[in-house]
Design a protein around this motif. Structure first.
Motif, PDB file in Angstrom:
ATOM      1  N   ARG A   2      31.903 -92.767 -76.137  1.00 63.81           N
ATOM      2  CA  ARG A   2      32.770 -91.830 -76.848  1.00 63.81           C
ATOM      3  C   ARG A   2      32.426 -90.383 -76.511  1.00 63.81           C
ATOM      4  O   ARG A   2      33.298 -89.530 -76.470  1.00 63.81           O
ATOM      5  CB  ARG A   2      32.666 -92.063 -78.348  1.00 63.81           C
ATOM      6  N   PHE A   3      31.148 -90.087 -76.247  1.00 64.88           N
ATOM      7  CA  PHE A   3      30.731 -88.714 -76.018  1.00 64.88           C
ATOM      8  C   PHE A   3      30.409 -88.424 -74.549  1.00 64.88           C
ATOM      9  O   PHE A   3      29.956 -87.336 -74.232  1.00 64.88           O
ATOM     10  CB  PHE A   3      29.522 -88.389 -76.897  1.00 64.88           C
ATOM     11  N   ALA A   4      30.640 -89.384 -73.690  1.00 67.60           N
ATOM     12  CA  ALA A   4      30.366 -89.197 -72.266  1.00 67.60           C
ATOM     13  C   ALA A   4      31.284 -88.116 -71.698  1.00 67.60           C
ATOM     14  O   ALA A   4      32.457 -88.026 -72.069  1.00 67.60           O
ATOM     15  CB  ALA A   4      30.574 -90.504 -71.513  1.00 67.60           C
ATOM     16  N   PRO A   5      30.760 -87.289 -70.808  1.00 69.84           N
ATOM     17  CA  PRO A   5      31.622 -86.272 -70.192  1.00 69.84           C
ATOM     18  C   PRO A   5      32.669 -86.924 -69.290  1.00 69.84           C
ATOM     19  O   PRO A   5      32.368 -87.878 -68.574  1.00 69.84           O
ATOM     20  CB  PRO A   5      30.645 -85.411 -69.386  1.00 69.84           C
ATOM     21  N   LEU A   6      33.876 -86.415 -69.351  1.00 67.58           N
ATOM     22  CA  LEU A   6      34.970 -87.010 -68.575  1.00 67.58           C
ATOM     23  C   LEU A   6      35.176 -86.349 -67.209  1.00 67.58           C
ATOM     24  O   LEU A   6      35.905 -86.877 -66.379  1.00 67.58           O
ATOM     25  CB  LEU A   6      36.268 -86.958 -69.381  1.00 67.58           C
ATOM     26  N   PRO A  47      37.361 -95.176 -75.099  1.00 66.22           N
ATOM     27  CA  PRO A  47      37.692 -93.987 -75.887  1.00 66.22           C
ATOM     28  C   PRO A  47      38.411 -92.889 -75.099  1.00 66.22           C
ATOM     29  O   PRO A  47      38.440 -91.745 -75.528  1.00 66.22           O
ATOM     30  CB  PRO A  47      36.318 -93.506 -76.367  1.00 66.22           C
ATOM     31  N   PHE A  48      38.967 -93.218 -73.962  1.00 67.74           N
ATOM     32  CA  PHE A  48      39.684 -92.229 -73.169  1.00 67.74           C
ATOM     33  C   PHE A  48      40.876 -92.886 -72.489  1.00 67.74           C
ATOM     34  O   PHE A  48      41.009 -94.113 -72.466  1.00 67.74           O
ATOM     35  CB  PHE A  48      38.765 -91.563 -72.131  1.00 67.74           C
ATOM     36  N   ARG A  66      41.723 -89.483 -75.839  1.00 72.96           N
ATOM     37  CA  ARG A  66      43.017 -90.002 -76.275  1.00 72.96           C
ATOM     38  C   ARG A  66      43.864 -88.923 -76.966  1.00 72.96           C
ATOM     39  O   ARG A  66      45.044 -88.777 -76.709  1.00 72.96           O
ATOM     40  CB  ARG A  66      42.807 -91.218 -77.172  1.00 72.96           C
ATOM     41  N   ASP A  67      43.257 -88.126 -77.828  1.00 70.98           N
ATOM     42  CA  ASP A  67      44.003 -87.101 -78.576  1.00 70.98           C
ATOM     43  C   ASP A  67      44.372 -85.890 -77.727  1.00 70.98           C
ATOM     44  O   ASP A  67      45.172 -85.062 -78.150  1.00 70.98           O
ATOM     45  CB  ASP A  67      43.195 -86.639 -79.791  1.00 70.98           C
ATOM     46  N   ASP A  68      43.795 -85.763 -76.543  1.00 69.18           N
ATOM     47  CA  ASP A  68      44.040 -84.606 -75.684  1.00 69.18           C
ATOM     48  C   ASP A  68      44.875 -84.941 -74.452  1.00 69.18           C
ATOM     49  O   ASP A  68      44.917 -84.157 -73.513  1.00 69.18           O
ATOM     50  CB  ASP A  68      42.696 -84.011 -75.214  1.00 69.18           C
ATOM     51  N   ALA A  69      45.537 -86.077 -74.463  1.00 70.56           N
ATOM     52  CA  ALA A  69      46.240 -86.552 -73.266  1.00 70.56           C
ATOM     53  C   ALA A  69      47.455 -85.713 -72.902  1.00 70.56           C
ATOM     54  O   ALA A  69      47.874 -85.703 -71.758  1.00 70.56           O
ATOM     55  CB  ALA A  69      46.654 -88.010 -73.436  1.00 70.56           C
ATOM     56  N   GLY A  70      48.030 -85.034 -73.847  1.00 68.29           N
ATOM     57  CA  GLY A  70      49.190 -84.192 -73.548  1.00 68.29           C
ATOM     58  C   GLY A  70      50.470 -85.000 -73.391  1.00 68.29           C
ATOM     59  O   GLY A  70      50.574 -86.145 -73.834  1.00 68.29           O
ATOM     60  N   ARG A  71      51.428 -84.399 -72.710  1.00 71.55           N
ATOM     61  CA  ARG A  71      52.758 -84.974 -72.530  1.00 71.55           C
ATOM     62  C   ARG A  71      52.736 -86.080 -71.482  1.00 71.55           C
ATOM     63  O   ARG A  71      52.016 -85.995 -70.492  1.00 71.55           O
ATOM     64  CB  ARG A  71      53.698 -83.850 -72.065  1.00 71.55           C
ATOM     65  N   GLY A  78      46.698-101.316 -73.001  1.00 67.91           N
ATOM     66  CA  GLY A  78      46.169-102.669 -73.130  1.00 67.91           C
ATOM     67  C   GLY A  78      44.685-102.654 -72.831  1.00 67.91           C
ATOM     68  O   GLY A  78      44.138-101.627 -72.415  1.00 67.91           O
ATOM     69  N   PRO A  79      44.012-103.755 -73.042  1.00 69.90           N
ATOM     70  CA  PRO A  79      42.582-103.826 -72.719  1.00 69.90           C
ATOM     71  C   PRO A  79      42.345-103.558 -71.229  1.00 69.90           C
ATOM     72  O   PRO A  79      43.186-103.886 -70.388  1.00 69.90           O
ATOM     73  CB  PRO A  79      42.197-105.265 -73.078  1.00 69.90           C
ATOM     74  N   LEU A  80      41.222-102.952 -70.927  1.00 68.56           N
ATOM     75  CA  LEU A  80      40.891-102.621 -69.542  1.00 68.56           C
ATOM     76  C   LEU A  80      40.992-103.840 -68.634  1.00 68.56           C
ATOM     77  O   LEU A  80      41.525-103.758 -67.526  1.00 68.56           O
ATOM     78  CB  LEU A  80      39.484-102.006 -69.464  1.00 68.56           C
ATOM     79  N   ALA A  81      40.494-104.974 -69.090  1.00 71.36           N
ATOM     80  CA  ALA A  81      40.541-106.191 -68.269  1.00 71.36           C
ATOM     81  C   ALA A  81      41.974-106.560 -67.917  1.00 71.36           C
ATOM     82  O   ALA A  81      42.256-106.956 -66.785  1.00 71.36           O
ATOM     83  CB  ALA A  81      39.860-107.349 -68.993  1.00 71.36           C
TER      84      ALA A  81
END
Length: 168
Positions: A2-6, A47-48, A66-71, A78-81
């Protein structure tokens, strides 16, 4: 996570998608006008999210909270898998959608075009990761495949394309 730099993830994604465009020029070109759309790829168990802008001359892939994804014009969640399995041909996108393991929002025509383009190119992310090493791809290929198999076995996430049976 959750806190890893993107930033490192965005840099790797940018390099990967640029390389995909070079190695598979028809991947984004076959989208036509739909290449101007913005796709939100949302692995719901992470979390991203990733925002993909597949313009053939300058494709972009960035990671966002997720909250900063924009337009966006179309969202695939879906799940990553499931998402990776669909890229590699392990899972059928229609089956994932109808079983509600995958959610599509927004411009469904654009999502369908992107899925068809990916299916047509038969992308293998382990091979694409090895290709990032340029002339040393042949050295990186074996370790990339072994690492992908190990991660896939432990996580259930397909990081390579499903092997197709060859006629006898």
């Amino acid at each position: 996570m959750r806190f890893a730099p993107l930033t490192p993830l965005s840099m790797a994604g940018a390099r990967l998608v640029k390389n995909l465009g070079l190695r598979h020029p028809s991947l984004f070109a076959r989208l036509g006008d739909l290449a101007e759309k913005t796709f939100l790829i949302d692995p719901t168990d992470l979390p991203f999210v990733f925002r993909l802008e597949p313009q053939p001359d300058a494709p972009r892939l960035e990671a966002f909270r997720r909250d900063d994804a924009g337009r966006w014009d179309a969202r695939i969640a879906g799940p990553l898998a499931a998402l990776l399995g669909m890229v590699h041909g392990v899972y059928d996108g229609d089956a994932l959608f109808f079983s509600r393991d995958m959610l599509i929002e927004g411009d469904t025509e654009a999502v369908l075009a992107l899925r068809n383009a990916i299916d047509n190119e038969e992308i293998d992310l382990a091979a694409e990761a090895a290709a990032l090493f340029g002339p040393l791809e042949f050295l990186a290929s074996g370790p990339a495949r072994r690492l992908a198999a190990l991660i896939g076995g432990l996580s259930g996430v397909a990081l390579t394309r499903a092997e197709r049976e060859r006629p006898a």
